[in-house]
Design an enzyme around this catalytic site. Sequence first.
Site, PDB file in Angstrom:
ATOM      1  N   ASP A   1      -4.714 -16.223 -40.673  1.00  0.00           N
ATOM      2  CA  ASP A   1      -4.982 -14.851 -41.104  1.00  0.00           C
ATOM      3  C   ASP A   1      -6.370 -14.742 -41.726  1.00  0.00           C
ATOM      4  O   ASP A   1      -7.155 -15.692 -41.696  1.00  0.00           O
ATOM      5  CB  ASP A   1      -3.862 -14.365 -42.045  1.00  0.00           C
ATOM      6  CG  ASP A   1      -3.629 -12.866 -41.874  1.00  0.00           C
ATOM      7  OD1 ASP A   1      -4.608 -12.115 -41.703  1.00  0.00           O
ATOM      8  OD2 ASP A   1      -2.463 -12.432 -41.898  1.00  0.00           O
TER       9      ASP A   1
ATOM     10  N   GLU B   1      -4.311   8.271 -34.754  1.00  0.00           N
ATOM     11  CA  GLU B   1      -5.591   7.587 -34.968  1.00  0.00           C
ATOM     12  C   GLU B   1      -6.594   7.905 -33.853  1.00  0.00           C
ATOM     13  O   GLU B   1      -7.802   7.831 -34.063  1.00  0.00           O
ATOM     14  CB  GLU B   1      -5.369   6.077 -35.056  1.00  0.00           C
ATOM     15  CG  GLU B   1      -4.739   5.580 -36.363  1.00  0.00           C
ATOM     16  CD  GLU B   1      -3.230   5.775 -36.449  1.00  0.00           C
ATOM     17  OE1 GLU B   1      -2.613   6.245 -35.456  1.00  0.00           O
ATOM     18  OE2 GLU B   1      -2.651   5.469 -37.514  1.00  0.00           O
TER      19      GLU B   1
ATOM     20  N   ASN C   1       1.079   6.805 -32.633  1.00  0.00           N
ATOM     21  CA  ASN C   1       0.503   5.918 -33.637  1.00  0.00           C
ATOM     22  C   ASN C   1      -0.285   4.812 -32.936  1.00  0.00           C
ATOM     23  O   ASN C   1       0.116   4.340 -31.882  1.00  0.00           O
ATOM     24  CB  ASN C   1       1.598   5.295 -34.500  1.00  0.00           C
ATOM     25  CG  ASN C   1       1.018   4.548 -35.664  1.00  0.00           C
ATOM     26  OD1 ASN C   1       0.469   5.147 -36.585  1.00  0.00           O
ATOM     27  ND2 ASN C   1       1.078   3.225 -35.622  1.00  0.00           N
TER      28      ASN C   1
HETATM   29 MN    MN Z   1      -0.716   5.252 -38.272  1.00  0.00          MN
END
Ligand code: MN
Length: 443
Positions: free
Chosen positions: A250, A201, A138
């Site tokens: 953020d 990804e 991941n």
């Molecule tokens: Mn993922």
Amino acid sequence: MLREFIEKIDKKGIIKCIERPLSIKYEIAIVMKKFDGIPLLFKKVTESPQFRIISGIAGSRNLIREALNIKQENLYEKIIHAAENPKKPKEVSDAPFLKNTKDTLKELPILTHYENDGGPYITAALVYARDTDTDTQNVSFHRMMVIDDRHLAIRIVPRHLFTIFKKNKEKGKDTPVTIVIGVHPAVLISAAYPLEFGMDETWMANSLLDGKLEVISSPINNIEVPSHSEIIIEGFIDCNKEVDEGPFVDITGSYDKVRKQPIIEVEKVYFRENPIYHAILPAGEEHKILMGMPREVKIWSFVKQVVPEVKEVSLTSGGCGWLHAVISIRKHTEGDPKNAIIAAFAAHPSLKHCVVVDDDIDVHNPSDVEWAIATRFQASEDLIIINNVRGSSLDPSADQETLITTKVGIDATIPLSKRKEDFIKAKPPAEIERKILKILNKS
Ligand code: MN
């Protein structure tokens, strides 16, 4: 690949080079803020003389098009195609980042951005981790606050890395991670894209790069990372320790709250010769594009299923690249815009306000969108209000306990029952306009 991309946009005059030495403490971030949306190359960093800093490489939709070599095709279609057709990247046995090895983070030019930040933060880091159950990797973005030169606090929202971390924690195990800084924008986009758990990804990135991405197994953790990476950090997320993470700004530009978050213990740091450190300005354009654009893709594909012709989607900059969407469609029947609004809210649950316009309106031009609202919208007929729905944790005006919010949809399209000519923007004759503008450009 990142270097080739930097060279390509430099040749086109898109990059702004900053020659004067600047400090990692506020100074570089101030310049990033001033030139937000423009790629910047800082050639001299006061505290880290051997590093250069790049920022803004994915800071506009045009840069993304440039990075993915998109001329005429639809950007969203290309991204969806790559997500649906991931390709295993080629594995190689050597990488330039193996040149330099260090035991600490000390030399890295990690920036402090805003006045009340909890410390220096790594903002453009991709975290590579392996899920041992599915034997898949991941990749995801995580902000990391420097605690000392061997420890980082990592913010992990409950998504894929969190799942891996939690499974390991239950077994009393730490989670090995390889952190990558300085890669091609295609790798960044893929890491930001909401693929399903178990999908790598990196494979999507390889597909976006037409099969040209090469990976190498990292020396300690044996995790496959792009071989062109500028910097990699190997270590593990400790299953027991937690620390206060933040304050940090953020995407809304306001401070996120301080939470207890896990700690990464750093084992080794590797970097290329003349390394380039990538920094993303919190709440800057690059942050908004990387976080928001994958959601635009999703909105586009959801709306496409209910409305025959969707032209463009923008999660606007003023809407924090997250809370406000503008969608342009070619309306076929009177109900189309409202169906588009409903589809957009379904596609992106954080969405708060959604405006639908005709395809003569530029969704990326706030003044054009406001003009459509001013001249084509009647609240008594064209407004949808949805009370008591769950919204975004990033919106400080939503109920912070329950995240309950109110969503608003605005249909700013021309009513089909009225004369279209009354709504169209007046233009000079095209031929004469072209001629005059050409003369003006020459003088
Ligand atoms: Mn993922």
